[in-house]
Scaffold this motif. Structure first.
Motif, PDB file in Angstrom:
ATOM      1  N   PRO A 187       8.119  22.224 -15.946  1.00  0.00           N
ATOM      2  CA  PRO A 187       7.402  21.351 -16.885  1.00  0.00           C
ATOM      3  C   PRO A 187       5.898  21.550 -16.817  1.00  0.00           C
ATOM      4  O   PRO A 187       5.354  21.987 -15.795  1.00  0.00           O
ATOM      5  CB  PRO A 187       7.787  19.950 -16.417  1.00  0.00           C
ATOM      6  N   THR A 188       5.250  21.212 -17.913  1.00  0.00           N
ATOM      7  CA  THR A 188       3.792  21.216 -17.977  1.00  0.00           C
ATOM      8  C   THR A 188       3.342  19.885 -18.553  1.00  0.00           C
ATOM      9  O   THR A 188       4.161  19.105 -19.058  1.00  0.00           O
ATOM     10  CB  THR A 188       3.273  22.352 -18.871  1.00  0.00           C
ATOM     11  N   ALA A 189       2.048  19.638 -18.524  1.00  0.00           N
ATOM     12  CA  ALA A 189       1.526  18.392 -19.090  1.00  0.00           C
ATOM     13  C   ALA A 189       1.845  18.300 -20.578  1.00  0.00           C
ATOM     14  O   ALA A 189       2.122  17.220 -21.105  1.00  0.00           O
ATOM     15  CB  ALA A 189       0.028  18.301 -18.852  1.00  0.00           C
ATOM     16  N   GLU A 191       4.430  19.851 -22.085  1.00  0.00           N
ATOM     17  CA  GLU A 191       5.882  19.838 -22.260  1.00  0.00           C
ATOM     18  C   GLU A 191       6.536  19.297 -20.990  1.00  0.00           C
ATOM     19  O   GLU A 191       7.077  20.040 -20.179  1.00  0.00           O
ATOM     20  CB  GLU A 191       6.400  21.237 -22.583  1.00  0.00           C
ATOM     21  N   PRO A 192       6.473  17.981 -20.790  1.00  0.00           N
ATOM     22  CA  PRO A 192       7.033  17.382 -19.571  1.00  0.00           C
ATOM     23  C   PRO A 192       8.558  17.437 -19.566  1.00  0.00           C
ATOM     24  O   PRO A 192       9.189  17.650 -20.615  1.00  0.00           O
ATOM     25  CB  PRO A 192       6.540  15.934 -19.646  1.00  0.00           C
ATOM     26  N   GLN A 194      11.979  15.987 -19.911  1.00  0.00           N
ATOM     27  CA  GLN A 194      12.476  14.857 -20.685  1.00  0.00           C
ATOM     28  C   GLN A 194      13.642  14.220 -19.933  1.00  0.00           C
ATOM     29  O   GLN A 194      14.704  14.816 -19.791  1.00  0.00           O
ATOM     30  CB  GLN A 194      12.924  15.318 -22.074  1.00  0.00           C
ATOM     31  N   GLU A 210      10.849   8.031 -12.569  1.00  0.00           N
ATOM     32  CA  GLU A 210       9.551   8.435 -13.101  1.00  0.00           C
ATOM     33  C   GLU A 210       8.479   8.388 -12.022  1.00  0.00           C
ATOM     34  O   GLU A 210       7.664   9.310 -11.895  1.00  0.00           O
ATOM     35  CB  GLU A 210       9.167   7.516 -14.268  1.00  0.00           C
ATOM     36  N   SER A 214       6.773  11.890 -10.837  1.00  0.00           N
ATOM     37  CA  SER A 214       5.396  12.081 -11.290  1.00  0.00           C
ATOM     38  C   SER A 214       4.373  11.901 -10.174  1.00  0.00           C
ATOM     39  O   SER A 214       3.431  12.692 -10.061  1.00  0.00           O
ATOM     40  CB  SER A 214       5.078  11.129 -12.444  1.00  0.00           C
ATOM     41  N   LEU A 219       5.402  16.167 -10.854  1.00  0.00           N
ATOM     42  CA  LEU A 219       5.988  16.813 -12.023  1.00  0.00           C
ATOM     43  C   LEU A 219       5.699  15.991 -13.275  1.00  0.00           C
ATOM     44  O   LEU A 219       5.935  14.786 -13.288  1.00  0.00           O
ATOM     45  CB  LEU A 219       7.505  16.954 -11.849  1.00  0.00           C
ATOM     46  N   PRO A 220       5.230  16.615 -14.335  1.00  0.00           N
ATOM     47  CA  PRO A 220       5.066  15.881 -15.595  1.00  0.00           C
ATOM     48  C   PRO A 220       6.442  15.493 -16.156  1.00  0.00           C
ATOM     49  O   PRO A 220       7.307  16.358 -16.328  1.00  0.00           O
ATOM     50  CB  PRO A 220       4.364  16.888 -16.514  1.00  0.00           C
ATOM     51  N   VAL A 221       6.662  14.212 -16.412  1.00  0.00           N
ATOM     52  CA  VAL A 221       7.948  13.746 -16.932  1.00  0.00           C
ATOM     53  C   VAL A 221       7.706  12.726 -18.040  1.00  0.00           C
ATOM     54  O   VAL A 221       6.651  12.094 -18.107  1.00  0.00           O
ATOM     55  CB  VAL A 221       8.832  13.105 -15.838  1.00  0.00           C
ATOM     56  N   TYR A 222       8.699  12.596 -18.916  1.00  0.00           N
ATOM     57  CA  TYR A 222       8.649  11.572 -19.958  1.00  0.00           C
ATOM     58  C   TYR A 222       9.997  10.864 -19.998  1.00  0.00           C
ATOM     59  O   TYR A 222      11.057  11.505 -20.018  1.00  0.00           O
ATOM     60  CB  TYR A 222       8.348  12.171 -21.330  1.00  0.00           C
TER      61      TYR A 222
END
Length: 402
Positions: A187-189, A191-192, A194, A210, A214, A219-222
């Motif tokens: 993941p990136t900032a 494209e976290p 999902q 989360e 995070s 890790l970038p997550v949404y």
């Protein structure tokens, strides 16, 4: 862009050895074709009676091992030993910046750095909970009502806290393995990862997922949480606001779930009876790379067993009600695991610590390989099993209609 590995590690070394600005460093994963001695290592500075030390907590598959190294040559020597191991990822938090280093297949470094919105405080207390992935005074527990205003876990919530810790250990190992083997994308900032939680309820495990991924893993997550109750949606949006978490919560049935993104990780934790089947079917339809599902009860197959004659010589398994219910649990999750394997998932079935409502249950972990099985021994084995017991698993019906 990739860069030579050794200079990148040297820059991280300088950051980690700065005991005035390091908040925490984490090494995890493995490089291609290697196996480091630890699954994960965390580093931070602690203030002891003997002075400031670099505390190193190394995790194997069973427990945490903690050592302390005085600032100076002992700390440098301990760090150099760790930097020499073939970890695939390094995450370094300082008071003002966050740095993520990933080792590529070619043995080069990809580094992402970003400034913090506000300066991070440093915790050098050596008495905090040993081996806890999230300490009990973490803000997420206060927001969820598990700890009091002083950050102490409420006595009535200790069981839930143990459940959270056990889940996070499974999640941590699953994410690490899936990233290492490229089942999950990095993941990136922009494209976290999902994360979609189906039947999230009040989202205890959604929010700690989360928080851990995070803030601990970096890790970038949404988050997207889906539950059919409007009350859950409004409650979870309020908690997300308090925590400053950017997330989406939807009031909808699992079958009508439309997260609007392709999920990377699907959670279905304590979805009751056939709601677990609905969630698994959705995850398969989305081709989710990683599935973590923990059913809390199994009524459908149990009811079918009561209506069907037991095939000989297995009457003893269903003659007594309590044994029939336990066998139905095993049969249900065995069939679910089999169906996921036929759909191209590598499945692990493991014991998952339960809440007060589900003291004994099972967690299914599915990692998508993409090798769907339409025929062969595995398909025949499944068909023979359902025919022998005269059952019709809901997950099988859902997957056939997909």
């Amino acid at each position: 862009m990739s860069a030579p590995l050794q200079p990148a590690l040297t820059r991280l070394r300088t950051m980690i050895l700065d005991d005035e600005t390091l908040v925490r460093a984490v090494a995890s994963g493995r490089r291609r074709g290697t196996e480091p001695p630890w699954r994960r290592v965390e580093l931070r500075y602690v203030d002891l009676k003997a002075g400031r030390h670099l505390q190193v907590t190394a995790y194997d598959d069973a427990q945490a091992h903690t050592t302390n190294h005085a600032v100076g040559e002992p700390a440098r020597s301990a760090l150099d030993g760790l930097l020499g191991h073939p970890f695939g990822n390094w995450h370094v938090d300082t008071t003002t910046e966050t740095h993520q280093l990933r080792v590529t297949k070619k043995g080069e470094a990809v580094v992402h750095s970003r400034p913090r919105a506000a300066e991070q405080a440093i915790d050098r207390d050596h008495d905090r909970d040993k081996g806890r992935l999230l300490p009990e005074d973490d803000p997420v527990f206060r927001a969820l009502g598990l700890s009091d205003h002083e950050g102490r876990m409420k006595p009535s919530r200790q069981g839930k806290y143990r459940q959270v810790e056990e889940f996070l250990r499974i999640l941590d190992a699953s994410i690490t393995d899936a990233l290492d083997k490229r089942h999950l994308r990095t993941p990136t900032a922009g494209e976290p990862l999902q994360i979609v939680d189906l039947g999230c309820g009040n989202a205890y495990l959604t929010f700690v997922t989360e928080r851990y991924l995070s803030h601990v893993r970096g890790l970038p997550v949404y988050l997207t949480g889906i539950d059919q109750r409007e009350q859950s949606r409004t409650h979870n949006e309020k908690i997300a606001g308090e925590l400053g978490v950017d997330a989406t919560f939807v009031a909808a049935s699992i079958g009508a779930a439309t997260p609007g993104v392709r999920p990377d990780v699907v959670l279905a934790l304590h979805a009751c009876d056939t709601a677990s089947d609905d969630a698994l079917a959705q995850a398969v339809d989305w081709e989710a790379p990683l599935i973590l599902a923990a059913p809390c009860c199994h009524h459908d197959i149990a009811a079918q067993l009561r209506r069907q004659p037991t095939p000989g010589p297995y009457a003893m398994l269903t003659r007594d009600g309590i044994l029939r219910e336990r066998f139905a649990d095993t049969l249900t999750d065995g069939l679910r695991a089999s169906l996921l394997r036929l759909e191209g998932y590598r499945v692990d079935v493991m014991q998952f610590v339960g809440s007060q409502h589900t003291p004994r249950n099972t967690l299914l972990r599915g990692v998508r390989t993409g090798r769907r099985v339409d025929d062969g021994p595995a398909r025949r084995e499944y068909d023979e099993l359902v025919e022998a017991w005269g059952v019709r698993p809901r997950l099988g019906d859902l997957l056939e209609r997909a």
